[in-house]
Scaffold this active site. Structure first.
Site, mmCIF file in Angstrom:
data_model
loop_
_atom_site.group_PDB
_atom_site.id
_atom_site.type_symbol
_atom_site.label_atom_id
_atom_site.label_comp_id
_atom_site.label_asym_id
_atom_site.label_seq_id
_atom_site.Cartn_x
_atom_site.Cartn_y
_atom_site.Cartn_z
ATOM 1 N N THR A 215 40.627 92.418 16.650
ATOM 2 C CA THR A 215 41.276 92.311 17.764
ATOM 3 C C THR A 215 40.746 91.047 18.685
ATOM 4 O O THR A 215 41.596 90.878 19.563
ATOM 5 C CB THR A 215 40.681 93.668 18.504
ATOM 6 O OG1 THR A 215 39.406 93.782 19.080
ATOM 7 C CG2 THR A 215 41.010 94.952 17.824
ATOM 8 N N ASP A 216 39.513 90.538 18.439
ATOM 9 C CA ASP A 216 39.416 89.394 19.339
ATOM 10 C C ASP A 216 40.336 88.134 18.866
ATOM 11 O O ASP A 216 40.705 87.312 19.437
ATOM 12 C CB ASP A 216 37.839 89.016 18.942
ATOM 13 C CG ASP A 216 37.480 87.710 19.807
ATOM 14 O OD1 ASP A 216 37.190 87.925 21.115
ATOM 15 O OD2 ASP A 216 37.163 86.811 19.176
ATOM 16 N N PHE B 85 67.611 119.947 49.368
ATOM 17 C CA PHE B 85 67.140 120.565 48.360
ATOM 18 C C PHE B 85 67.255 122.026 48.926
ATOM 19 O O PHE B 85 66.431 122.817 49.621
ATOM 20 C CB PHE B 85 65.723 120.492 48.138
ATOM 21 C CG PHE B 85 65.284 120.934 46.794
ATOM 22 C CD1 PHE B 85 65.788 120.676 45.677
ATOM 23 C CD2 PHE B 85 63.919 121.714 46.713
ATOM 24 C CE1 PHE B 85 65.195 121.229 44.284
ATOM 25 C CE2 PHE B 85 63.493 122.341 45.660
ATOM 26 C CZ PHE B 85 64.393 122.079 44.453
ATOM 27 N N ARG C 100 66.014 115.968 54.341
ATOM 28 C CA ARG C 100 64.474 115.735 54.121
ATOM 29 C C ARG C 100 64.420 114.405 53.885
ATOM 30 O O ARG C 100 65.191 113.775 53.357
ATOM 31 C CB ARG C 100 64.011 116.754 52.860
ATOM 32 C CG ARG C 100 64.623 116.382 51.822
ATOM 33 C CD ARG C 100 64.070 117.306 50.556
ATOM 34 N NE ARG C 100 64.554 116.679 49.084
ATOM 35 C CZ ARG C 100 63.932 117.081 47.981
ATOM 36 N NH1 ARG C 100 62.880 117.912 47.996
ATOM 37 N NH2 ARG C 100 64.619 116.535 47.030
ATOM 38 N N HIS D 109 55.818 113.735 48.284
ATOM 39 C CA HIS D 109 56.259 114.863 49.254
ATOM 40 C C HIS D 109 55.691 114.481 50.660
ATOM 41 O O HIS D 109 54.714 113.801 50.987
ATOM 42 C CB HIS D 109 55.504 116.128 49.162
ATOM 43 C CG HIS D 109 56.071 116.581 47.707
ATOM 44 N ND1 HIS D 109 57.252 117.322 47.348
ATOM 45 C CD2 HIS D 109 55.194 117.165 46.734
ATOM 46 C CE1 HIS D 109 57.308 117.641 46.155
ATOM 47 N NE2 HIS D 109 56.084 117.420 45.474
ATOM 48 N N ASN E 201 57.888 112.971 42.758
ATOM 49 C CA ASN E 201 58.078 113.245 44.223
ATOM 50 C C ASN E 201 56.919 113.043 45.187
ATOM 51 O O ASN E 201 55.863 113.888 45.302
ATOM 52 C CB ASN E 201 58.509 114.617 44.447
ATOM 53 C CG ASN E 201 59.703 114.956 45.391
ATOM 54 O OD1 ASN E 201 59.717 114.344 46.461
ATOM 55 N ND2 ASN E 201 60.782 115.827 45.300
ATOM 56 N N GLN F 127 66.259 115.353 40.433
ATOM 57 C CA GLN F 127 66.806 115.377 39.069
ATOM 58 C C GLN F 127 68.296 114.772 39.199
ATOM 59 O O GLN F 127 68.576 113.847 38.500
ATOM 60 C CB GLN F 127 66.873 116.544 38.380
ATOM 61 C CG GLN F 127 65.478 117.307 37.964
ATOM 62 C CD GLN F 127 64.786 117.922 39.072
ATOM 63 O OE1 GLN F 127 65.164 117.592 40.494
ATOM 64 N NE2 GLN F 127 64.080 119.241 38.810
ATOM 65 N N LYS G 107 44.290 95.370 20.536
ATOM 66 C CA LYS G 107 43.663 94.728 21.701
ATOM 67 C C LYS G 107 44.548 95.081 22.867
ATOM 68 O O LYS G 107 45.714 94.795 23.113
ATOM 69 C CB LYS G 107 43.713 93.253 21.611
ATOM 70 C CG LYS G 107 42.479 92.655 22.815
ATOM 71 C CD LYS G 107 41.131 93.026 22.051
ATOM 72 C CE LYS G 107 40.130 92.073 22.735
ATOM 73 N NZ LYS G 107 38.804 92.475 22.226
#
Length: 299
Positions: free
Chosen positions: A58-59, A159, A176, A253, A251, A225, A12
């Site tokens: 599943t109930d 970077f 940045r 940006h 990321n 990273q 479920k």
């Protein structure tokens, strides 16, 4: 060449549960959970012949979530996940493995004239995660984590020195904006039956969350990273009872807008926030002597 049934499971998904713990007439505590269960085991007959004798509906799993919530109100998500997994692998013989995933959605008390309101909240960002797996032989493991915690720092990120080819148009930079939405999982080092693991799930969660955010803020980033590894290592350094940290960092940006056509300079003040496409950085940081993760662990 024959055809056979491969690995399978069922359960479920996304049972929505809100628990109100009424400490007294006016002071309440709130837990907002999404609970998912997945079972595997002796289920070949239902796939191959439609024989459902080994299938727990599943109930029934949905009902189990609500009933268990009533029995121990206020328990931590990891405890709730473990209790469900233990019941499913002991009460139903055909079940060999039970996975339970819980997302706890945070709410913050609304500020009132005399402090935090005792029974009114506003929904907060992000979510807490707890996952447990248990096999019928008693082996079990737990992971904790968080999802969608958005962070940004306006400097302290570089970077450059990256691989280039004829398709490269990105300019290197030594300053940045760095932004991401942190999703993290950390695996507890020992199985619960082997130690006092889990004495303070919430304390461990709060400490790991704080460490991840502090390390993001304090690390001079040369790449996302590098930041990922620093964040995971810091959590393991501070919590010896954790074995592994997995991180997913998209990321987010932020591109500096060229304002020259409009007669303005732009000394790092106006950015275009792009939602897609985006770089996606994923990785794990782990202890080399830790107990291996169980294959069925719900990361």
């Amino acid at each position: 060449m024959g055809i056979v049934l491969g690995p399978n499971r069922y359960g479920k998904a996304e049972v929505r549960l809100v628990r109100v713990v009424r400490d007294d007439a006016t002071h309440h505590r709130l837990a907002d959970l999404t609970v998912s269960i997945a079972l595997s085991g002796d289920l070949a007959a239902t796939h191959l012949a439609g024989d459902n004798a080994h299938v727990l509906p599943t109930d029934s799993m949905r009902a189990l979530v609500f009933a268990f919530a009533r029995e121990q109100p206020g328990e931590e998500p990891e405890e709730f996940a473990l209790r469900l997994a233990r019941h499913l692998t002991t009460a139903y013989e055909p079940v060999h493995t039970a996975q339970v995933r819980i997302h706890a959605h945070p709410w913050e008390r609304i500020a009132a004239a005399e402090g935090p309101h005792p029974h009114a909240w506003t929904r907060a960002a992000g979510s807490r995660y707890a996952g447990a797996v248990r096999n019928a032989d008693g082996a079990e493991q737990v992971v904790s984590g968080l999802d969608d915690v958005t962070v940004l720092k306006s400097t302290g990120s570089e970077f450059h020195g990256f691989l280039t080819d004829r398709y490269t148009t990105l300019e290197p930079t030594d300053d940045r904006v760095l932004a991401t939405s942190v999703s993290a999982r950390w695996r507890h080092a020992a199985r619960p039956e082997e130690s006092d693991l889990g004495a303070d799930w919430t304390g461990s969660y709060a400490a790991a969350r704080a460490t991840l955010l502090r390390t993001f803020a304090d690390t001079r980033s040369l790449s996302l990273q590098q930041t990922l590894y620093a964040m995971g290592k810091a959590v393991l350094d501070e919590q010896p009872r954790l074995a592994e940290v997995r991180l997913e960092l998209p990321n987010k940006h932020h591109f500096l807008v060229d304002l020259a056509p409009y007669g303005h300079d732009n000394p790092g003040e106006v950015y275009y926030a792009a939602d897609r496409p985006y770089g996606l950085i994923e990785g794990a940081v782990l202890r080399d002597d830790a107990i291996p993760a169980m294959p069925e662990l719900p990361w």
